[in-house]
Design a protein around this motif. Structure first.
Motif, PDB file in Angstrom:
ATOM      1  N   SER A  13       7.626  -4.397  -8.925  1.00 38.57           N
ATOM      2  CA  SER A  13       6.508  -5.034  -8.235  1.00 38.57           C
ATOM      3  C   SER A  13       5.406  -4.028  -7.900  1.00 38.57           C
ATOM      4  O   SER A  13       4.218  -4.297  -8.113  1.00 38.57           O
ATOM      5  N   CYS A  14       5.788  -2.867  -7.386  1.00 41.27           N
ATOM      6  CA  CYS A  14       4.812  -1.855  -6.990  1.00 41.27           C
ATOM      7  C   CYS A  14       4.041  -1.330  -8.195  1.00 41.27           C
ATOM      8  O   CYS A  14       2.807  -1.225  -8.160  1.00 41.27           O
ATOM      9  N   ILE A  15       4.751  -0.997  -9.257  1.00 41.13           N
ATOM     10  CA  ILE A  15       4.082  -0.457 -10.439  1.00 41.13           C
ATOM     11  C   ILE A  15       3.178  -1.502 -11.085  1.00 41.13           C
ATOM     12  O   ILE A  15       2.065  -1.190 -11.528  1.00 41.13           O
ATOM     13  N   HIS A  16       3.621  -2.756 -11.101  1.00 40.72           N
ATOM     14  CA  HIS A  16       2.783  -3.827 -11.662  1.00 40.72           C
ATOM     15  C   HIS A  16       1.454  -3.920 -10.904  1.00 40.72           C
ATOM     16  O   HIS A  16       0.388  -3.989 -11.528  1.00 40.72           O
ATOM     17  N   LYS A  17       1.516  -3.892  -9.588  1.00 36.62           N
ATOM     18  CA  LYS A  17       0.286  -3.981  -8.807  1.00 36.62           C
ATOM     19  C   LYS A  17      -0.570  -2.724  -8.977  1.00 36.62           C
ATOM     20  O   LYS A  17      -1.798  -2.811  -9.085  1.00 36.62           O
ATOM     21  N   ALA A  18       0.061  -1.545  -9.018  1.00 36.49           N
ATOM     22  CA  ALA A  18      -0.689  -0.295  -9.179  1.00 36.49           C
ATOM     23  C   ALA A  18      -1.388  -0.235 -10.536  1.00 36.49           C
ATOM     24  O   ALA A  18      -2.498   0.296 -10.647  1.00 36.49           O
TER      25      ALA A  18
END
Length: 208
Positions: A13-18
């Motif tokens: 989730s974090c990498i997708h948003k970043a």
């Protein structure tokens, strides 16, 4: 509790948003990255000092030995290891999260930051189970009360070194102005740490 599932979902989730915010590049989570059920790990490297880091930096970066990178050449390495008593239960037994700073002709920009957790019985009062290192010398070890998810470590790095990306990532979801709060502090007219910063890494001063 399924700690492994929590960690994996948080990383994705974090990498997708970043990536969507154009803060991180070149993630290495495709293919079989999550196949090993006992650990979630990128290439993880120990560096003895700044000279050692400068010697190995380009090898690690060009070789893609990281979880994801910043456009400036900084990158993350991670290692989470789990005990899995059943198929749907798992607990964290070891963790390492590293921010590896960018290198230019002028040298190293920013500080190397590493978070360690190990539940080994060898740990002592002076070597807390969970702690953070700042810089390449291992003699500064600051105890921590909890093991961060990757997204929490990522937020801390954004706050320390990438304030514009911090604003972009949270997109006005947080109050980002002053650290002063309206309530009185222990010795000051106003509380000096707003609640938004209490979720980031900070030095806690115990109340008397």
């Amino acid at each position: 509790m399924n700690a492994r599932e929590i960690v994996q979902n948080d990383i994705v989730s974090c990498i997708h948003k970043a990536l969507k915010c154009k803060i991180l590049i070149n993630p290495k989570i495709s293919g079989g990255f999550f196949d090993d059920k006992s650990r979630i790990t990128s290439k993880y490297t120990r560096f003895s000092d700044e000279e050692d880091y400068l010697e190995k930096y380009y090898e690690k970066y060009e070789g893609g030995e990281y979880l994801a990178a910043f456009p400036d050449g900084a990158f993350f390495q991670i290692n989470y290891e789990f005990n899995m008593p059943t198929k749907y239960r798992s607990y964290l037994i070891k963790a390492n999260l590293c921010y590896l700073p960018p290198v230019s002709e002028d040298g190293i920009k920013n500080e190397y930051i590493r978070f360690d957790y190990n539940n080994s019985s060898d740990n002592s009062f002076f070597h807390a189970f969970a702690h953070i290192h700042i810089g390449f010398q291992n003699d500064l070890r600051i105890p921590a009360s909890e093991i961060p998810l990757f997204s929490e470590f990522f937020e801390m790095i954004l706050y320390f070194f990438y304030p514009n990306d911090y604003r972009t990532f949270f997109n006005n979801g947080k109050r980002i102005n002053s650290t002063v709060d309206s309530q009185p502090g222990r010795l000051t007219k106003s509380k000096v740490l707003i609640k938004e910063l209490e979720k980031c890494f900070y030095l806690k001063i115990a109340s008397v």
